[in-house]
Design a protein around this motif. Sequence first.
Motif, PDB file in Angstrom:
ATOM      1  N   LEU A  79      25.631 -19.553  69.996  1.00 22.98           N
ATOM      2  CA  LEU A  79      26.389 -20.753  69.699  1.00 22.98           C
ATOM      3  C   LEU A  79      26.306 -21.022  68.201  1.00 22.98           C
ATOM      4  O   LEU A  79      25.317 -20.661  67.552  1.00 22.98           O
ATOM      5  N   PRO A  80      27.332 -21.659  67.626  1.00 23.50           N
ATOM      6  CA  PRO A  80      27.258 -21.996  66.209  1.00 23.50           C
ATOM      7  C   PRO A  80      26.170 -23.024  65.949  1.00 23.50           C
ATOM      8  O   PRO A  80      25.857 -23.856  66.805  1.00 23.50           O
ATOM      9  N   ILE A  81      25.572 -22.950  64.767  1.00 17.01           N
ATOM     10  CA  ILE A  81      24.611 -23.974  64.348  1.00 17.01           C
ATOM     11  C   ILE A  81      25.443 -25.171  63.906  1.00 17.01           C
ATOM     12  O   ILE A  81      25.923 -25.237  62.774  1.00 17.01           O
ATOM     13  N   SER A 204      43.743 -25.456  54.757  1.00 11.17           N
ATOM     14  CA  SER A 204      42.531 -25.901  54.054  1.00 11.17           C
ATOM     15  C   SER A 204      41.312 -25.881  54.965  1.00 11.17           C
ATOM     16  O   SER A 204      40.200 -26.160  54.527  1.00 11.17           O
ATOM     17  N   LEU A 205      41.497 -25.513  56.240  1.00 14.12           N
ATOM     18  CA  LEU A 205      40.365 -25.358  57.144  1.00 14.12           C
ATOM     19  C   LEU A 205      39.479 -24.223  56.635  1.00 14.12           C
ATOM     20  O   LEU A 205      39.977 -23.150  56.294  1.00 14.12           O
ATOM     21  N   PRO A 206      38.155 -24.449  56.537  1.00 15.38           N
ATOM     22  CA  PRO A 206      37.274 -23.389  56.025  1.00 15.38           C
ATOM     23  C   PRO A 206      37.408 -22.095  56.826  1.00 15.38           C
ATOM     24  O   PRO A 206      37.320 -22.101  58.052  1.00 15.38           O
ATOM     25  N   ARG A 207      37.634 -20.989  56.135  1.00 10.76           N
ATOM     26  CA  ARG A 207      37.836 -19.712  56.819  1.00 10.76           C
ATOM     27  C   ARG A 207      36.599 -19.256  57.581  1.00 10.76           C
ATOM     28  O   ARG A 207      36.697 -18.559  58.584  1.00 10.76           O
ATOM     29  N   ASP A 208      35.420 -19.634  57.086  1.00 11.39           N
ATOM     30  CA  ASP A 208      34.186 -19.167  57.720  1.00 11.39           C
ATOM     31  C   ASP A 208      33.785 -20.028  58.914  1.00 11.39           C
ATOM     32  O   ASP A 208      32.812 -19.709  59.593  1.00 11.39           O
ATOM     33  N   GLU A 255      19.737 -25.379  58.077  1.00 11.53           N
ATOM     34  CA  GLU A 255      20.236 -24.257  58.878  1.00 11.53           C
ATOM     35  C   GLU A 255      21.757 -24.143  58.832  1.00 11.53           C
ATOM     36  O   GLU A 255      22.339 -23.260  59.456  1.00 11.53           O
ATOM     37  N   GLY A 256      22.412 -25.051  58.099  1.00 11.48           N
ATOM     38  CA  GLY A 256      23.849 -24.957  57.920  1.00 11.48           C
ATOM     39  C   GLY A 256      24.684 -25.859  58.799  1.00 11.48           C
ATOM     40  O   GLY A 256      25.921 -25.795  58.736  1.00 11.48           O
TER      41      GLY A 256
END
Length: 266
Positions: A79-81, A204-208, A255-256
């Motif tokens: 899962l994403p942090i 403009s949505l962050p690509r990452d 942790e981001g």
Amino acid sequence: MTEVRGSAGPNGRHARRAPGTPCWVSLMVHGLTTTEEFYSALFDWEFEPGPQQLGPYVRALLDGREVAGIGQLPPDLHLPIAWTPYFASDDVDRTAETVRLCGGTVGVGPLDAAEAGRMAIGSDPSGAVFGIWQASAHLGTTLSGVPGTPVWDELLTFETGSVAKFYETVFGYEEEPVVSADFDYVTLHVAGRPVAGIHGVGLSLPRDRGPHWLTYFEVADADATARGVAALGGRVLKPARDSAHGRVATVADPEGAVFSVIEGPR
């Protein structure tokens, strides 16, 4: 962002939420102890053990009231942090099935969280992750309107049209779009009250990151909180700036996990 939610003040406990109402926010991380230390220093949170179905998990407290949850990611769970909002449901199994029928996915559950309730974690057709919570003993966040509490959830996505229909079908929201040629925003309402927002930001949505939910926490001083995040090992992604709803900064913990803090107008 639009009007912030809150069905109880500092001295009022929340009752069971209507379906679709944000009721909890939870973070899954690799380092539980270091994350507790970060948020304890930033928001004055204290912690107590919570349900352990997905591994070690704690509930964050302010003045003895539950405001959020933090868990440790199992090695096999990808899962994403990220801070994940949970939306209330009277029947999590039925809601999860509706998520699937509407083009979303269910990655975790539905499963029981001991006597606390029943939950699932899913994602909408664009990939944004959210939780579903059917309350039993644990109704969710029991404190609002004070610094350190979640105050708003906003989906950042490419465009609002199709994804707003998804959430409307799954949770029964009423939609209030902003009529503007250059601002793509829909406010989601439950029983006439704004509870969350969807912001279409296009390229403009962050690509990452891709489409994702963003949680806002109330603070007394957005500038000081942003400085505190940096001093505690996090990052300031967008320095504090004035908005129509108060002074806002967007930050990330060590942790981001990205979140925003908002200081209400004075």
